[in-house]
Design a protein around this motif. Structure first.
Motif, PDB file in Angstrom:
ATOM      1  N   ALA A   1       0.830  -1.207   0.000  1.00  0.00           N
ATOM      2  CA  ALA A   1       0.000   0.000   0.000  1.00  0.00           C
ATOM      3  C   ALA A   1       0.865   1.258   0.000  1.00  0.00           C
ATOM      4  N   VAL A   2       1.912   1.262   0.799  1.00  0.00           N
ATOM      5  CA  VAL A   2       2.820   2.411   0.842  1.00  0.00           C
ATOM      6  C   VAL A   2       3.467   2.638  -0.522  1.00  0.00           C
ATOM      7  N   GLU A   3       3.895   1.569  -1.181  1.00  0.00           N
ATOM      8  CA  GLU A   3       4.503   1.690  -2.505  1.00  0.00           C
ATOM      9  C   GLU A   3       3.534   2.348  -3.493  1.00  0.00           C
ATOM     10  N   ILE A   4       2.266   1.905  -3.457  1.00  0.00           N
ATOM     11  CA  ILE A   4       1.271   2.449  -4.378  1.00  0.00           C
ATOM     12  C   ILE A   4       0.940   3.896  -4.029  1.00  0.00           C
ATOM     13  N   ILE A   5       0.732   4.171  -2.748  1.00  0.00           N
ATOM     14  CA  ILE A   5       0.398   5.531  -2.310  1.00  0.00           C
ATOM     15  C   ILE A   5       1.491   6.512  -2.734  1.00  0.00           C
ATOM     16  N   GLU A   6       2.732   6.140  -2.511  1.00  0.00           N
ATOM     17  CA  GLU A   6       3.830   7.061  -2.840  1.00  0.00           C
ATOM     18  C   GLU A   6       3.994   7.220  -4.345  1.00  0.00           C
ATOM     19  N   ALA A   7       3.688   6.173  -5.106  1.00  0.00           N
ATOM     20  CA  ALA A   7       3.720   6.301  -6.569  1.00  0.00           C
ATOM     21  C   ALA A   7       2.648   7.265  -7.052  1.00  0.00           C
ATOM     22  N   ILE A   8       1.450   7.200  -6.465  1.00  0.00           N
ATOM     23  CA  ILE A   8       0.368   8.122  -6.832  1.00  0.00           C
ATOM     24  C   ILE A   8       0.707   9.536  -6.401  1.00  0.00           C
ATOM     25  N   GLN A   9       1.140   9.693  -5.158  1.00  0.00           N
ATOM     26  CA  GLN A   9       1.362  11.037  -4.623  1.00  0.00           C
ATOM     27  C   GLN A   9       2.566  11.732  -5.254  1.00  0.00           C
ATOM     28  N   GLU A  10       3.496  10.969  -5.799  1.00  0.00           N
ATOM     29  CA  GLU A  10       4.604  11.586  -6.515  1.00  0.00           C
ATOM     30  C   GLU A  10       4.105  12.350  -7.739  1.00  0.00           C
ATOM     31  N   VAL A  11       3.041  11.810  -8.351  1.00  0.00           N
ATOM     32  CA  VAL A  11       2.442  12.448  -9.529  1.00  0.00           C
ATOM     33  C   VAL A  11       1.346  13.430  -9.133  1.00  0.00           C
ATOM     34  N   HIS A  12       0.569  13.045  -8.133  1.00  0.00           N
ATOM     35  CA  HIS A  12      -0.633  13.792  -7.743  1.00  0.00           C
ATOM     36  C   HIS A  12      -0.654  13.892  -6.212  1.00  0.00           C
ATOM     37  N   PRO A  13       0.064  14.855  -5.637  1.00  0.00           N
ATOM     38  CA  PRO A  13       0.221  14.929  -4.174  1.00  0.00           C
ATOM     39  C   PRO A  13      -1.085  15.072  -3.414  1.00  0.00           C
ATOM     40  N   LYS A  14      -2.105  15.641  -4.032  1.00  0.00           N
ATOM     41  CA  LYS A  14      -3.363  15.888  -3.325  1.00  0.00           C
ATOM     42  C   LYS A  14      -4.406  14.800  -3.564  1.00  0.00           C
ATOM     43  N   ALA A  15      -4.028  13.715  -4.231  1.00  0.00           N
ATOM     44  CA  ALA A  15      -4.989  12.647  -4.514  1.00  0.00           C
ATOM     45  C   ALA A  15      -5.585  12.090  -3.227  1.00  0.00           C
ATOM     46  N   LEU A  16      -6.895  11.866  -3.237  1.00  0.00           N
ATOM     47  CA  LEU A  16      -7.569  11.218  -2.111  1.00  0.00           C
ATOM     48  C   LEU A  16      -7.544   9.712  -2.352  1.00  0.00           C
ATOM     49  N   ILE A  17      -6.927   8.972  -1.424  1.00  0.00           N
ATOM     50  CA  ILE A  17      -6.633   7.558  -1.645  1.00  0.00           C
ATOM     51  C   ILE A  17      -7.319   6.711  -0.586  1.00  0.00           C
ATOM     52  N   LEU A  18      -8.064   5.684  -1.043  1.00  0.00           N
ATOM     53  CA  LEU A  18      -8.710   4.739  -0.145  1.00  0.00           C
ATOM     54  C   LEU A  18      -7.874   3.475  -0.036  1.00  0.00           C
ATOM     55  N   VAL A  19      -7.757   2.960   1.203  1.00  0.00           N
ATOM     56  CA  VAL A  19      -6.936   1.787   1.473  1.00  0.00           C
ATOM     57  C   VAL A  19      -7.796   0.758   2.196  1.00  0.00           C
ATOM     58  N   SER A  20      -7.840  -0.449   1.665  1.00  0.00           N
ATOM     59  CA  SER A  20      -8.700  -1.521   2.172  1.00  0.00           C
ATOM     60  C   SER A  20      -8.262  -2.015   3.547  1.00  0.00           C
ATOM     61  N   GLY A  21      -9.265  -2.423   4.337  1.00  0.00           N
ATOM     62  CA  GLY A  21      -8.994  -3.153   5.565  1.00  0.00           C
ATOM     63  C   GLY A  21      -8.608  -4.592   5.282  1.00  0.00           C
ATOM     64  N   MET A  22      -8.319  -5.344   6.344  1.00  0.00           N
ATOM     65  CA  MET A  22      -7.944  -6.747   6.219  1.00  0.00           C
ATOM     66  C   MET A  22      -9.200  -7.625   6.164  1.00  0.00           C
ATOM     67  N   SER A  23      -8.975  -8.937   5.934  1.00  0.00           N
ATOM     68  CA  SER A  23     -10.062  -9.930   5.947  1.00  0.00           C
ATOM     69  C   SER A  23     -11.179  -9.547   4.997  1.00  0.00           C
ATOM     70  N   TRP A  24     -10.819  -9.426   3.713  1.00  0.00           N
ATOM     71  CA  TRP A  24     -11.767  -9.022   2.665  1.00  0.00           C
ATOM     72  C   TRP A  24     -12.354  -7.645   2.969  1.00  0.00           C
ATOM     73  N   ALA A  25     -11.496  -6.775   3.468  1.00  0.00           N
ATOM     74  CA  ALA A  25     -11.830  -5.370   3.756  1.00  0.00           C
ATOM     75  C   ALA A  25     -12.847  -5.204   4.872  1.00  0.00           C
ATOM     76  N   SER A  26     -13.027  -6.225   5.700  1.00  0.00           N
ATOM     77  CA  SER A  26     -14.044  -6.140   6.747  1.00  0.00           C
ATOM     78  C   SER A  26     -13.505  -5.614   8.066  1.00  0.00           C
TER      79      SER A  26
END
Length: 316
Positions: A88-113
């Motif tokens: 998740a950190v790898e993806i977030i930083e890849a997005i924010q490097e291009v788009h610092p203000k992007a609103l990013i949702l990150v899933s919970g564990m156990s099928w996001a529950s």
């Protein structure tokens, strides 16, 4: 959406642009959610390394779209929390490097529950919201409270999916009321996939879809008009009793908080859903000024409360 097609099929990307255009035309937000890695691996435990570059490409493509939101992985499952956090950190930083203000949702564990581990070890990045999913097979109110509800005041979160079948209507009403009390936003699943919100014509709501539609209408009305508590009156005042009456725009329960200060040390409650409300206060002190506030909660959990009012009991 399908990760492989984003990376290999220009026509797929153009179709995605078209859909985004439709959504923008209605003034809505676009929440782009990575569901499938490819047609063989649908929802992987976590995204693979290729997903990091893919999200960077999408961030570049949509960085000027103000209503575009990033849901980086549909449902983390069958993987350690630390493995998911690292990716998740790898993806977030890849997005924010291009788009610092992007609103990013990150899933919970156990099928996001379950957001428990994120609550204990949240991400240090800005503009992060944690996404949780709720379905009948994932549990009821005790599970909701344990897995995400108890963190609602501290952890930014969104219920990215909820849904059910015809047998789950009561469960669904309870969930929607719970989310309203917790002030949590949500999205319902799904227009064209199981569990369906629409029948085969893709227009007529299923039984579960009907409660979603009714709730959306009610939320819209509440945003525009509120439940409009009106006609508050104090009647039948004696040395030790008083009756408080009021009306609400929609059916709701009845509660009066009262006391000799605005701390409201006492209350009376009736669960019946009505538009005309009448509550008796007893055991009052004579010749005493009382503060009170009326409150009503409708069937989907929307709370409406009045301001403070006062009345004086009679002398004995």
């Amino acid at each position: 959406f399908n990760q492989e097609w984003i990376l290999t099929d220009p026509a797929y990307n153009q179709k995605l642009d078209t859909v985004i255009g439709w959504i923008k035309g209605f003034g809505a937000y676009v929440l782009l959610d990575l569901q499938w890695q490819n047609t063989s691996v649908e929802i992987p435990p976590i995204p693979d390394t290729a997903a990091v570059g893919m999200w960077s490409l999408l961030a570049e493509r949509y960085k000027d779209e103000p209503a575009f939101l990033y849901d980086i992985h549909n449902e983390a499952h069958d993987i350690s929390f630390m493995a998911w956090k690292q990716r998740a950190v790898e993806i977030i930083e890849a997005i924010q490097e291009v788009h610092p203000k992007a609103l990013i949702l990150v899933s919970g564990m156990s099928w996001a529950s379950d957001l428990t581990e994120w609550a204990g070890d949240p991400l240090p990045h800005d503009n992060i919201i944690y996404s949780v999913h709720a379905y009948p097979w994932l549990g009821g109110q005790n599970t909701w409270e344990n897995n995400f509800g108890r963190f609602a005041g501290d952890l930014p979160m969104f219920v990215g999916e909820l849904g059910g079948e015809e047998a789950d209507v009561t469960w669904g009403k309870q969930l929607l009321a719970y989310l309203s009390r917790k002030k949590l936003g949500w999205a319902a699943w799904s227009w064209v996939d199981k569990p369906y919100l629409t029948q085969s014509d893709r227009e007529t709501p299923t039984a579960f879809g009907a409660i979603i539609k009714a709730t959306l209408i009610r939320l819209d009305e509440n945003e525009r008009y509120g439940n409009e508590i009106s006609g508050i009156q104090v009647q039948y005042v004696t040395a030790g009793r008083a009756t408080i009456i009021w009306k609400t725009r929609n059916q709701a329960d009845s509660k009066v908080r009262y006391g000799i200060t605005t701390a409201y040390t006492d209350s009376v409650y009736a669960p019946a859903l009505l538009t005309s409300h009448s509550m008796k206060l007893t055991g009052l002190n004579p010749a005493t000024s009382y503060h009170f506030q009326v409150e009503s909660v409708d069937e989907i959990g929307l709370v409406t409360a009045s301001g403070d009012s006062t009345f004086m009991t009679l002398t004995e």
